[in-house]
Write an enzyme that holds these catalytic residues in place. Sequence first.
Site, short mmCIF file in Angstrom:
data_model
loop_
_atom_site.label_atom_id
_atom_site.label_comp_id
_atom_site.label_asym_id
_atom_site.label_seq_id
_atom_site.Cartn_x
_atom_site.Cartn_y
_atom_site.Cartn_z
N LYS A 30 -4.36 2.63 -3.42
CA LYS A 30 -3.60 2.01 -2.33
C LYS A 30 -4.46 1.76 -1.09
O LYS A 30 -4.20 0.84 -0.32
CB LYS A 30 -2.41 2.90 -1.97
CG LYS A 30 -1.34 2.96 -3.06
CD LYS A 30 -0.72 1.59 -3.32
CE LYS A 30 0.50 1.67 -4.20
NZ LYS A 30 1.18 0.36 -4.36
N TYR A 46 -4.12 7.71 -6.92
CA TYR A 46 -3.09 6.91 -6.26
C TYR A 46 -3.51 6.52 -4.85
O TYR A 46 -3.43 5.35 -4.45
CB TYR A 46 -1.78 7.68 -6.23
CG TYR A 46 -0.65 6.91 -5.59
CD1 TYR A 46 0.00 5.90 -6.29
CD2 TYR A 46 -0.22 7.19 -4.30
CE1 TYR A 46 1.04 5.18 -5.71
CE2 TYR A 46 0.81 6.49 -3.71
CZ TYR A 46 1.44 5.48 -4.42
OH TYR A 46 2.46 4.77 -3.84
N SER A 52 0.86 -1.18 0.00
CA SER A 52 0.00 0.00 0.00
C SER A 52 0.90 1.23 0.00
O SER A 52 2.00 1.21 -0.53
CB SER A 52 -0.94 -0.04 1.21
OG SER A 52 -1.80 1.08 1.21
N SER A 53 0.45 2.30 0.60
CA SER A 53 1.24 3.53 0.71
C SER A 53 0.66 4.37 1.82
O SER A 53 -0.56 4.36 2.06
CB SER A 53 1.22 4.32 -0.59
OG SER A 53 1.77 5.61 -0.41
#
EC number: 1.1.-.-
Length: 273
Positions: free
Chosen positions: A164, A160, A146-147
């Site tokens: 994620k 984005y 993920s982020s």
Amino acid sequence: MVNTCTYLPLSGKVALVTGGGRGIGAGIALELARRGASVAINYGHSAKSAQEVVEAIQAIGRQAVAIQADLTCVPNIESLIQEVVRHFGRLDIVVSNSGMEKFKPLEETTLEDFNEVFNLNTRAQMFVARYAYDHIQPGGRVILMSSIAAGLGVPGHALYAGSKAAIEGFTRCLAADFGRKGCTVNAIAPAGVKSDMWRENAWRYAPGCDKSSSLEEIETALASGSPLKRCGVPEDIGKVVSFLASPDAEWVNGEFFSPPPCKGPLPGGDLEC
């Protein structure tokens, strides 16, 4: 000097790292190999750098192979995993690291943009896990990527961040699914890791910086919010992945790890720690 590890908890294991030819993926592949794993490195376009990672792994006495596959095409994912099993004879560790980052003003965002980001960052991760399930050894490990951006409100970053954010839901449910095979599924949400993606977009997160800021200025701004006073490097993420892939993590399942010590910019420009 070649950096080797005398503790080899992953000896005899086979790992697949998608997007393993550069950046965070390369750091992950190398750290897994240092702990004894044989590594299949998937890449999309970075053939030269992927081969360099293979050679670095072979230099420390481990087996490695680079396999090209565009993971935005779902049938390629199944073929990739089958090829890893044909080459090494088994599959124990799957690290779904492939991804892309896109910044775009909301008013300019198109369906094509949405599909481009979600097909790789979200759909591909789901189907990496799906087809890994068919071949992974009992006691295997799946690590999704993920982020920290999933929890931040950064302008122009909705695609984005959304792509994620879905990974947390995947992780919790897939942990229950893979549990039937004695396997674990966990996710990592990196931030501030110095890679090619970082070099391109880190200025957007750094307090007081803009596109004209030097990399040194950006790194200083980001590192100032960390208790450790530094940004991460790919090997830092590789070490977290290596722990999750190891026997020591057999009771860690369905968890979501954010290794960096700070969470990013707040509206006032400070970093949340």
